[in-house]
Design a protein around this motif. Structure first.
Motif: not given
Lengths: 323, 323
Positions: A37-41, A63-64, A256, A259, A276, A297-298, A301, B319-323
């Protein structure tokens, strides 16, 4: 690219030398989803029982994570696992497994879950993995995990499942058991040769292109047809609970890759994914269950990936050698 | 800076899944000396029996090793070891050990061997290691190896020996056994705290500053007071005989350090040493005994160090991470 994961959602009872939890949120799909979830849905597909509450779903929702394909079975009980780890955390005994709603689980994927381009088949019966995989024929990257049980009782089915995915993520002992090859490279190359040659949407032949050997406290190795890469585990003085580390790793890896939708599956991309993934796994084991990753948190990471780079780089100034 | 090594010189009988040898040159001091000889002059101190011939000594001499302190005991028999490895080469059984001249071995160091600035105390009785160490009070870098036997029967003596050296090289299982700490970092830090505080010539306190954990097929980790470094083993599809890998590793490590006489013991220096050590160990296991290292070339070592760099580097594009 959104990610779909199919696998267990569980309550775990875990005892380690550093404490215990009687009932906490767990399961492969949960650990995977939180990490990815830190990278994508992420879209989670899996069954729960009536004992599974909104509080547990909220851990994922915060976390979405899309939980609309989490299927609540009326009258059912959520998968339950009880385990205890040895003093060095490298061995563990399963004390109790209650499959509950996981017994007879038939994954039902919504159109939304089927539209993901990245798919993780967590450790479930290999025939189910193949069924799910067939429901996402156009997925661009599909990985699976498995376990010694399926190697023992459903080896052929597992090999068929492996032939249908892009990436296999196994413990190195499982790789050896599955192939009968004691050497990691030889074992990995055997799996890399499993493709059935049938063309896939991208024009390439079907079959695994990437093998990841999880080596526990030692780290992970990645083998493709062209290259080898290895990364140590992030060194931690305090490991509290290894449960879910492998699934957090997979979540970081596939996250990763998802993403970077427009990139080819290059060595560089895979190595960034490994770093990652290793970072995510290291946070997972710092506390029980999902406790640490829930408040990760991002920035943490990203910092840990940098630390991984720092502990693996060497310049190795050339030295005049004596022939 | 020349290097002195004190340890076993042996005949080995080895059986692995890939073949066997009934009687071949072996021993910790031999494997160490051959590896270190690519970096600096090595002086070997150890006993042999009357059955040890010029042909065996010539293997060392051809690599420029000084064998004048190899002591031939009249009527004695050379140390003999017979072992067999399991299918994955990670386990081995000792089938026979005949100490021969090694029983009652009292190291006699010539003035020349005592003048080395780098010293390796291969796996021998810890009291002997301390005696030898005391004969080189001004050595700039001293390392020791040991084994489970000494942890079992001479733990205090081993800890005293450790307190007198700069660097400890042990298998990770031995590190755990010695310290009773299952965690690698915690175990290493316990050894790093063993110094007795007495000043040494360089002005620093005595006691280990560098701990190296050998992790077999997984590679090696290096822990100092300030930093951590880990390197995977070089991936080989064919490992023939692991005997002597640890001593070849130590030879590469100390050899590289000895080849940089004017440099501080920096992280960068130690990491370069680890890479060269890993390369030397990887060649050692490609064939039986000393067969591969005997015909090794400097160019092959340099190339393998580069390959080690290639398989461990990652850029990990952020990579743009999602917080």
């Amino acid at each position: 690219m959104p990610i779909t994961v199919v696998g267990s959602i569980a309550f775990d009872a875990v005892k380690t030398p550093f404490g215990e939890r009687e009932r906490m949120l767990g399961g492969a799909a949960v650990h995977f989803a939180l990490a990815a979830s830190f990278f994508q849905e992420v879209r989670v597909v899996g069954p729960v029982g009536e004992d599974f509450g909104e509080a547990e779903l909220d851990v994922l929702r915060r976390r979405g994570v899309d939980v609309s394909d989490v299927e609540r079975i009326p009258g059912g009980k959520t998968f339950f696992w009880r385990g205890e780890y040895g003093w060095d955390l490298n061995s563990r005994d399963t004390l109790d497994t209650q499959l509950g709603v996981f017994e007879g689980f038939q994954p039902k994927l919504s159109q939304r879950s089927r539209s993901s381009e990245v798919l993780f088949l967590a450790n479930i019966q290999p025939d189910l993995q193949r069924e799910v995989r067939a429901q996402l024929p156009d997925a661009r990257f599909v990985a699976l995990d498995s376990m010694n049980l399926w190697i023992d009782i459903a080896r052929d089915s597992l090999l068929s499942a492996i032939a249908s995915v892009d990436c296999v993520i196994l413990n190195d002992a499982e790789l050896r058991q599955l192939t009968g090859k004691p050497n990691l490279l030889t074992a990995a190359r055997e799996l890399l040769s499993l493709g059935d040659g049938s063309p896939q949407p991208g024009g390439r032949a079907r079959g695994p292109r990437v093998i990841v050997a999880k080596q526990g406290e030692y780290g992970e190795a990645l083998i493709t047809g062209e290259s080898f890469f290895a990364l140590p585990a992030y060194p931690l003085e305090t490991v509290i609970d290894p449960t879910g580390a492998g699934d957090s790793f997979a979540g970081g890896l596939l996250g990763y890759i998802a993403a970077h939708p427009s990139e080819k599956l290059s060595d560089e991309l895979l190595r960034g994914a490994m770093a990652h993934a290793t970072a995510l796994a290291s946070f997972n084991v710092e506390e029980f269950g999902t406790e640490r990753v829930e408040r990760l948190t991002a920035a943490e990471i990203a910092a840990r990936v940098e630390e991984l780079r720092a502990i693996t780089q060497f310049s190795g100034a050339p030295v005049e050698l004596r022939d």
